[in-house]
Design a protein around this motif. Sequence first.
Motif: not given
Length: 210
Positions: A124, A128, A182
């Motif tokens: 996250t 990413p 995520a």
Amino acid sequence: MQIAIDGPAGSGKTSIAKALAEKLGFIHLDTGAMFRALSVILSEEGVRDEKCIEERIRGLELRMIPQGVEIEGRELTDELRTEEIDREVSYYSQLRTVRDWLLFKQRQMADQQDVIMDGRDIATVVLPRAEVKIFLDASEDVRAMRRTLQSGRLDDYPEILADIQRRDQVDSQREIAPLKVAEDAMLIDTTEMSFDEVLETILRLVEEKR
Ligand code: DC
């Protein structure tokens, strides 16, 4: 290639990440060990205030070694996983100063090499753009039992379970970079899976992405 593995305490992410790194020839970065190493230094010195922490960690040398973390030339291994550090790390890891400092280091370490990084906020926040994102989970009973078997002290199960419940709560409810799945991560519930089954599942995914 970057592989991000997140998950709660006792989900097996560090053992899986280690085995994957060996199979694939990637570098493994255990970010929990980094938070723990900082917590050892800061709690030993009684540094708790964020301003003082900022001054203390500026320019601090930290690098991963096979058995743990080297910080200011001091090798930390068993000291990272005491009950005291299990508690202290929850305090230090929710502070912006600590998270920002480690975020910079973690990205620097992951730069220009194939890495597998495990933690709570890798997919996250830290990486990413990782090509493979995994979220490992398991029931809290199973996670506590795995940790108990690792420790070899069966009588400690109730305390280990309580620590896992406490850390789940703190890690997922903190304001900065909380533990969460995520959007583009693959969720693997390992409650009823063997270690090898989890490893094979992730290896298949890595091969698909390569
Ligand atoms: O993975 P571990 O149990 O060794 O991690 C110890 C603690 O460090 C965990 O309770 C929360 C914190 N942590 C974090 O906040 N972010 C990470 N990426 C890794 C660990």
